[in-house]
Scaffold this motif. Structure first.
Motif, short mmCIF file in Angstrom:
data_model
loop_
_atom_site.label_atom_id
_atom_site.label_comp_id
_atom_site.label_asym_id
_atom_site.label_seq_id
_atom_site.Cartn_x
_atom_site.Cartn_y
_atom_site.Cartn_z
N TYR A 1 53.68 -26.20 -0.66
CA TYR A 1 54.82 -25.99 -1.55
C TYR A 1 55.02 -27.21 -2.44
N LEU A 2 55.22 -26.95 -3.72
CA LEU A 2 55.37 -28.02 -4.71
C LEU A 2 56.79 -27.98 -5.30
N SER A 3 57.29 -29.15 -5.61
CA SER A 3 58.59 -29.24 -6.25
C SER A 3 58.53 -30.38 -7.27
N PHE A 4 59.63 -30.60 -8.00
CA PHE A 4 59.65 -31.67 -9.00
C PHE A 4 60.89 -32.55 -8.79
N GLU A 5 60.77 -33.74 -9.31
CA GLU A 5 61.83 -34.72 -9.10
C GLU A 5 63.09 -34.36 -9.88
N ARG A 6 64.23 -34.67 -9.28
CA ARG A 6 65.51 -34.43 -9.96
C ARG A 6 65.58 -35.27 -11.24
N GLY A 7 66.04 -34.68 -12.31
CA GLY A 7 66.15 -35.37 -13.60
C GLY A 7 64.84 -35.46 -14.36
N ALA A 8 63.80 -34.78 -13.87
CA ALA A 8 62.49 -34.83 -14.53
C ALA A 8 62.53 -34.14 -15.89
N THR A 9 61.69 -34.59 -16.78
CA THR A 9 61.49 -33.94 -18.07
C THR A 9 60.05 -33.42 -18.14
N PHE A 10 59.86 -32.40 -18.98
CA PHE A 10 58.54 -31.77 -19.09
C PHE A 10 58.15 -31.63 -20.56
N THR A 11 56.88 -31.33 -20.78
CA THR A 11 56.40 -31.04 -22.13
C THR A 11 56.83 -29.64 -22.53
N CYS A 12 57.41 -29.50 -23.72
CA CYS A 12 57.82 -28.19 -24.21
C CYS A 12 56.59 -27.33 -24.51
N PRO A 13 56.47 -26.15 -23.89
CA PRO A 13 55.30 -25.30 -24.13
C PRO A 13 55.22 -24.77 -25.56
N HIS A 14 56.36 -24.81 -26.29
CA HIS A 14 56.37 -24.25 -27.64
C HIS A 14 55.95 -25.28 -28.69
N CYS A 15 56.54 -26.48 -28.66
CA CYS A 15 56.27 -27.45 -29.73
C CYS A 15 55.55 -28.71 -29.25
N GLY A 16 55.44 -28.90 -27.92
CA GLY A 16 54.73 -30.06 -27.40
C GLY A 16 55.57 -31.30 -27.23
N HIS A 17 56.87 -31.19 -27.48
CA HIS A 17 57.77 -32.34 -27.27
C HIS A 17 57.69 -32.77 -25.81
#
Length: 414
Positions: free
Chosen positions: A38-54
């Motif tokens: 099982y995988l999870s992500f850190e609280r407050g994490a940011t990700f790359t926007c799949p639409h514009c790449g931000h």
């Protein structure tokens, strides 16, 4: 087993999971030999926007359903990754989208590692055998195969294609065919499509247009004397010159010669069991066959006369560009006056297509390349004991004949 059941870092490192993702838990089903990670992500994490790449899009919410991906086995355990995916609200483009994970391509259901291993196996083994080996339904594996073959074929450069050869190959028992379009200069299958009628030429033309290649780029086409191919070329590639494959030309003459032999052997017992000595080239005959041919070829038998006509036509291909039309005309006159009806009929067929027959002296194109390709295709088909669909068969043609370099690469970031 104690360390195995509590050491998250082992899986974190082996899976090459990138931040902000991490292994949060796992369960071992010993009875079914299955491992769930099982995988999870850190609280407050940011990700790359799949639409514009931000690269710093903030989490908006989390998709409720648990996503699952098949991974390579850990030891004897069939392994699955599980995660709930966040959606990000991008300040830059204003879109809200589900993130793309870095261990799998979107909607694949498999990790990059698994797909890489599966593709390696599928290039060496029948897909049905791979399915049994990895414990997946072959339909799911074919989806992987199609995706990567399609990606590899997208990279094939069509901008310099000028000379093509066309031929059909059987896709399964009965009258089921796939037509191949091959670049004579690169020896690559450019396109394959179901059927062998005139519409396959339109399908190929549409494919070129889709790839932003003008059909007028095609200057030379080599094919057999199929009326469907001829009419399709004339309609959809009107500026292309047609070369009729010289091996197909000789096949027409061989069929006529064999017809003469079959008719005559009823009254000439010495012709029985001699079929192959007339049809094969002399250097391909056994010593006994050569002796038998030597004793028969100069007789007054009709079959012997038909054989001499065959040899004379073979001599056409050794003539010069300027002399070939005169030589062909002399041969045609001899054949139609030979009083051998099958040979006369074959000669008239060749005369009707004289321009394409003699085009060889300019293009030097043959379908010999396609004979080799067809051998590879049919060997692959026998090895696989058939394919579930023509779509699968065509994908395997691309991968096998073109020797596609297929590399499974995860995206940068995630």
């Amino acid at each position: 087993m104690k360390d195995f059941e509590h050491d998250f870092s082992l899986f974190q490192e082996a899976l090459e999971i990138q931040e902000p993702w991490y292994v949060s838990d796992y369960k071992v089903d010993h009875s079914n030999q299955v491992l769930h990670i099982y995988l999870s992500f850190e609280r407050g994490a940011t990700f790359t926007c799949p639409h514009c790449g931000h690269s710093h899009a903030k989490v908006h919410d989390i998709v409720n359903d648990d996503r699952t991906w098949r991974h390579l086995n850990f030891w004897q355990y069939t392994t699955y990754l599980h995660a709930r995916l966040p959606r990000v609200a991008c300040d830059l483009c204003g879109k809200t989208r589900t993130v793309v994970v870095n261990w799998s391509r979107p909607k694949a259901g498999f990790t990059w590692f698994f797909e890489s291993e599966a593709m390696t196996l599928m290039k060496e083994m029948p897909v049905s055998a791979v399915a049994r080996k990895v414990g997946e339904h072959d339909t799911r594996l074919w989806r992987i195969f199609h995706y990567y073959v399609r990606q590899a074929m997208e990279e094939v450069d069509l901008s310099q294609v000028k000379r093509i050869a066309i031929d059909e190959t059987s896709s399964k028992r009965g009258h089921h065919y796939v037509t191949l379009f091959v670049d004579v200069d690169t020896k690559r299958v450019l396109f394959a499509t179901e059927g062998k009628d005139a519409t396959v030429l339109k399908t190929f033309k549409d494919y070129l247009i889709e790839k932003e290649v003008s059909p007028e780029m095609i200057e030379e086409v080599c094919c057999d004397m199929s009326p469907a191919f001829i009419s399709g070329i004339e309609e959809h590639f009107p500026k292309a010159h047609i070369t009729f494959d010289k091996f197909h030309v000789m096949k027409i003459i061989n069929e006529a010669l064999d017809q003469v032999r079959r008719t005559e052997q009823a009254e000439a017992p010495e012709l029985k069991k001699t079929r192959y000595i007339w049809l094969k080239n002399q250097d391909k005959l056994t010593e006994n066959q050569q002796v038998k041919l030597f004793n028969l070829k100069d007789t007054l038998l009709k079959t012997a006369r038909a054989y001499r006509l065959k040899l004379a036509l073979q001599g056409l291909w050794t003539r010069t560009f300027l002399y070939a039309p005169l030589y062909f005309e002399d041969w045609y006159t001899w054949a139609v006056h030979s009083q051998l009806e099958p040979m006369a009929k074959a000669a008239k067929t060749l005369k009707k297509h004289e321009k394409g027959v003699l085009r060889w002296f300019t293009s030097k194109m043959t379908n010999g390349l396609l004979e080799g390709i067809n051998g590879l295709v049919q060997a692959s088909k026998r090895k696989a004991r058939g394919y579930r669909s023509t779509k699968n068969f065509i994908a395997m043609i691309y991968a096998t004949v073109n020797k596609l370099t297929i590399t499974v690469k995860p995206p940068i970031g995630g």
